[in-house]
Scaffold this active site. Structure first.
Site, PDB file in Angstrom:
ATOM      1  CD  GLN A 153      83.932  29.910 -59.180  1.00  0.00           C
ATOM      2  OE1 GLN A 153      84.954  30.237 -58.586  1.00  0.00           O
ATOM      3  NE2 GLN A 153      83.951  29.269 -60.334  1.00  0.00           N
ATOM      4  CB  ALA A 184      55.026  15.761 -17.728  1.00  0.00           C
ATOM      5  CG  LEU A 185      62.059  13.466 -18.492  1.00  0.00           C
ATOM      6  CD1 LEU A 185      62.013  12.386 -17.414  1.00  0.00           C
ATOM      7  CD2 LEU A 185      62.794  12.917 -19.724  1.00  0.00           C
ATOM      8  N   GLY A 233      71.656  37.934 -47.165  1.00  0.00           N
ATOM      9  CA  GLY A 233      72.235  39.230 -46.804  1.00  0.00           C
ATOM     10  C   GLY A 233      71.323  39.997 -45.859  1.00  0.00           C
ATOM     11  CB  THR A 251      56.204  20.444 -26.059  1.00  0.00           C
ATOM     12  OG1 THR A 251      57.519  20.961 -25.929  1.00  0.00           O
ATOM     13  CG2 THR A 251      55.653  20.792 -27.438  1.00  0.00           C
ATOM     14  CD  GLU A 290      61.647  14.676 -28.837  1.00  0.00           C
ATOM     15  OE1 GLU A 290      62.046  13.573 -29.239  1.00  0.00           O
ATOM     16  OE2 GLU A 290      60.498  15.117 -29.062  1.00  0.00           O
TER      17      GLU A 290
HETATM   18  N1  COS Z   1      66.677   2.289 -23.892  1.00  0.00           N
HETATM   19  C1  COS Z   1      66.402   1.436 -22.872  1.00  0.00           C
HETATM   20  N2  COS Z   1      66.984   1.542 -21.631  1.00  0.00           N
HETATM   21  C2  COS Z   1      67.853   2.554 -21.460  1.00  0.00           C
HETATM   22  C3  COS Z   1      68.175   3.467 -22.471  1.00  0.00           C
HETATM   23  C4  COS Z   1      67.554   3.296 -23.725  1.00  0.00           C
HETATM   24  N3  COS Z   1      67.825   4.147 -24.738  1.00  0.00           N
HETATM   25  N4  COS Z   1      69.069   4.356 -21.996  1.00  0.00           N
HETATM   26  C5  COS Z   1      69.315   4.008 -20.723  1.00  0.00           C
HETATM   27  N5  COS Z   1      68.566   2.903 -20.407  1.00  0.00           N
HETATM   28  C6  COS Z   1      68.573   2.199 -19.125  1.00  0.00           C
HETATM   29  C7  COS Z   1      69.980   1.741 -18.798  1.00  0.00           C
HETATM   30  O1  COS Z   1      70.250   0.472 -19.394  1.00  0.00           O
HETATM   31  C8  COS Z   1      69.953   1.672 -17.295  1.00  0.00           C
HETATM   32  O2  COS Z   1      69.303   0.486 -16.887  1.00  0.00           O
HETATM   33  P1  COS Z   1      70.031  -0.543 -15.834  1.00  0.00           P
HETATM   34  O3  COS Z   1      70.263   0.274 -14.612  1.00  0.00           O
HETATM   35  O4  COS Z   1      69.013  -1.620 -15.665  1.00  0.00           O
HETATM   36  O5  COS Z   1      71.293  -0.960 -16.504  1.00  0.00           O
HETATM   37  C9  COS Z   1      69.045   2.833 -16.905  1.00  0.00           C
HETATM   38  O6  COS Z   1      68.231   3.095 -18.062  1.00  0.00           O
HETATM   39  C10 COS Z   1      69.815   4.075 -16.536  1.00  0.00           C
HETATM   40  O7  COS Z   1      70.659   4.389 -17.640  1.00  0.00           O
HETATM   41  P2  COS Z   1      71.932   5.350 -17.515  1.00  0.00           P
HETATM   42  O8  COS Z   1      72.736   4.951 -16.314  1.00  0.00           O
HETATM   43  O9  COS Z   1      72.602   5.398 -18.835  1.00  0.00           O
HETATM   44  O10 COS Z   1      71.240   6.748 -17.179  1.00  0.00           O
HETATM   45  P3  COS Z   1      71.868   8.169 -16.919  1.00  0.00           P
HETATM   46  O11 COS Z   1      71.286   8.726 -15.683  1.00  0.00           O
HETATM   47  O12 COS Z   1      73.352   8.108 -17.042  1.00  0.00           O
HETATM   48  O13 COS Z   1      71.240   9.060 -18.101  1.00  0.00           O
HETATM   49  C11 COS Z   1      71.097  10.047 -20.267  1.00  0.00           C
HETATM   50  C12 COS Z   1      71.476   8.836 -19.391  1.00  0.00           C
HETATM   51  C13 COS Z   1      72.011  11.237 -20.044  1.00  0.00           C
HETATM   52  C14 COS Z   1      71.269   9.527 -21.659  1.00  0.00           C
HETATM   53  C15 COS Z   1      69.628  10.470 -20.017  1.00  0.00           C
HETATM   54  O14 COS Z   1      69.488  11.076 -18.755  1.00  0.00           O
HETATM   55  C16 COS Z   1      69.105  11.393 -21.083  1.00  0.00           C
HETATM   56  O15 COS Z   1      68.725  10.972 -22.172  1.00  0.00           O
HETATM   57  N6  COS Z   1      69.049  12.708 -20.771  1.00  0.00           N
HETATM   58  C17 COS Z   1      68.447  13.676 -21.660  1.00  0.00           C
HETATM   59  C18 COS Z   1      66.989  13.758 -21.373  1.00  0.00           C
HETATM   60  C19 COS Z   1      66.287  14.438 -22.469  1.00  0.00           C
HETATM   61  O16 COS Z   1      66.407  14.114 -23.636  1.00  0.00           O
HETATM   62  N7  COS Z   1      65.499  15.439 -22.091  1.00  0.00           N
HETATM   63  C20 COS Z   1      64.779  16.182 -23.054  1.00  0.00           C
HETATM   64  C21 COS Z   1      63.484  16.551 -22.482  1.00  0.00           C
HETATM   65  S1  COS Z   1      62.254  15.412 -22.783  1.00  0.00           S
HETATM   66  S2  COS Z   1      61.522  16.191 -24.445  1.00  0.00           S
END
Ligand code: COS
Length: 388
Positions: free
Chosen positions: A282, A125-126, A342, A159, A366
């Site tokens: 083809q 739950a994110l 088709g 989900t 994801e």
């Molecule tokens: N593994 C470990 N740590 C991670 C990481 C990873 N893959 N990605 C980021 N972090 C850490 C960073 O290192 C940072 O830590 P520090 O502040 O100590 O340096 C912290 O987490 C924040 O990272 P960042 O600044 O990159 O975060 P953002 O807010 O910019 O977000 C994205 C990054 C966009 C990549 C993230 O919000 C994301 O994945 N969004 C999509 C979410 C998603 O997939 N949702 C689907 C629903 S869930 S099924």
């Protein structure tokens, strides 16, 4: 995980799963579509095959597969309607892996055996009404009150929420820390008072996959339910779980690529126009070749990323590349499959239009394709010394 399963045992499991998909799941696809649910007998058969425990270490009752092995199995399971994979998906992937990766021994002992057996289903739950791609902007709060946290907020499109026995809930526990640093991951049993489920979401496709809102109203959980008992680490836990989940989802996409190509080849051999099977033309061959090329490329990519993951490397960039490539590829392959079929490709009876709608979600959940692009490019630029 570096324990490779004995190769014969793994191949036996893989061939058993392949047979299960062909003889049990594919024949039940229309039933799932009609009833918008997975028959209980199939869920039970999945438990007996050990599918809920693929990624859970053996010491907690799972099969403890490597990422590579899990990806190979997901390529098998992904050949059937994606709703089947979804039943085990959150338990194998994002719902349990926070506990596996960052949980305490006590948390692992309490939850993993039940998850591995399929007795309990977990859910992640994110996402919230106001926080999807921008995962660090969640507003669900967890306020500390002595040894207890009280969780308030709403999670969206969750989900397996209607099936879940336990949620991994990302909530803002550190009031003084904005953004990612203020988030903790909580293990919350689904029967905790104050949790209510919304009505099931009506969706574009993937009937049989269950999603809904989950509302938390003064849900009291002990401080010991924070994963790893480390407040403020929940965002990182979620990102680690999603890195792994993106390899898993890539493999699922490849499974559906294989199915769509097999259906396309079969139709191209059977369907006669202008006096010959359309596969002799083809322009049809070109579409088949493009689809097969993308499948072969995707398989190579997922195999390489999974192996690097298993060797303990951080593979955020490569996992994003493979999720981006395979989920976009399956969209193109589904589109070509409709074209090759088709008019039949547009008709429900042939299932191709259904798969076309089902795979659309792979480019969104994801992490959308655009989020994968950001992860890839940012990591390239950071490696080159640019602060982005
Ligand atoms: N593994 C470990 N740590 C991670 C990481 C990873 N893959 N990605 C980021 N972090 C850490 C960073 O290192 C940072 O830590 P520090 O502040 O100590 O340096 C912290 O987490 C924040 O990272 P960042 O600044 O990159 O975060 P953002 O807010 O910019 O977000 C994205 C990054 C966009 C990549 C993230 O919000 C994301 O994945 N969004 C999509 C979410 C998603 O997939 N949702 C689907 C629903 S869930 S099924």
């Amino acid at each position: 995980m570096d324990r490779p399963l004995d190769i014969d045992t793994f191949e036996l499991l893989r061939s058993t799963l392949r047979r299960f998909v062909d003889t049990q799941l594919i024949p039940a696809e229309d039933q799932v579509e009609a009833e918008d649910d997975i028959p209980p007998s199939i869920v039970q058969a999945m438990r007996e095959l050990g599918l809920f425990g693929l990624s859970i270490p053996e010491e907690y009752g799972g099969l403890g597969l490597t990422m590579r092995e899990e990806a190979l199995l997901m390529q098998e399971l992904g050949r059937a309607s994606l709703a089947f994979r979804s039943v085990i998906g959150t338990t194998v992937g994002i719902g349990s892996q926070g506990i596996v990766i960052d949980g305490t021994q006590a948390q692992k002992r309490e939850w993993l055996p039940r998850l591995a057996s399929g007795e309990a289903i977990s859910s992640f739950a994110l996402t919230e009404p106001g926080a999807g791609s921008d995962a660090a902007s969640i507003t669900t709060r967890a306020d500390r009150d002595g040894d207890t946290y009280r969780i308030n907020g709403v999670k969206r499109f969750i989900t397996n929420a209607p099936r879940a026995s336990v949620f991994t809930v990302m909530a803002r526990s550190e009031r003084d820390k904005p953004g990612a640093a203020g988030i903790s991951a909580f293990i919350v049993p689904a029967d905790t008072p104050g949790i209510t489920l919304g009505k099931p979401d009506a969706k574009m496709g993937q009937r049989g996959t269950k999603t809904c809102d989950v509302a938390f109203e003064d849900v009291a959980v002990p401080a010991s339910s924070i994963i790893g008992e480390r407040p403020g680490q929940g965002f990182k836990t979620a990102m680690k779980v999603l890195d792994r989940g993106r390899i898993h989802m890539s493999a699922v996409a490849l499974g559906m690529c294989e199915r769509l190509i097999a259906e396309s080849v079969r139709y191209a051999c059977e369907r006669v126009q202008f006096g010959q099977p359309i596969g002799a033309f083809q322009l049809i061959q070109a579409m088949l070749a493009d689809s097969q090329t993308e499948l072969v490329a995707g398989r190579a990519m997922v195999e390489a990323v999974a192996q690097r993951f298993d060797s303990g490397e951080r593979v955020s960039q490569e996992a994003a590349c493979s999720k981006y490539f395979t989920s976009e590829a399956v969209g193109r392959i589904a589109d070509r499959a409709v074209q090759i079929h088709g008019g039949a490709g547009y008709m429900a009876a042939y299932k191709i239009e259904r798969f076309f709608r089902d795979v659309r979600l792979l480019r969104i959940y994801e992490g959308s394709s655009q989020i994968q692009q950001l992860i890839i490019a940012k990591s390239m630029l950071r490696d080159a010394g640019l602060a982005v």
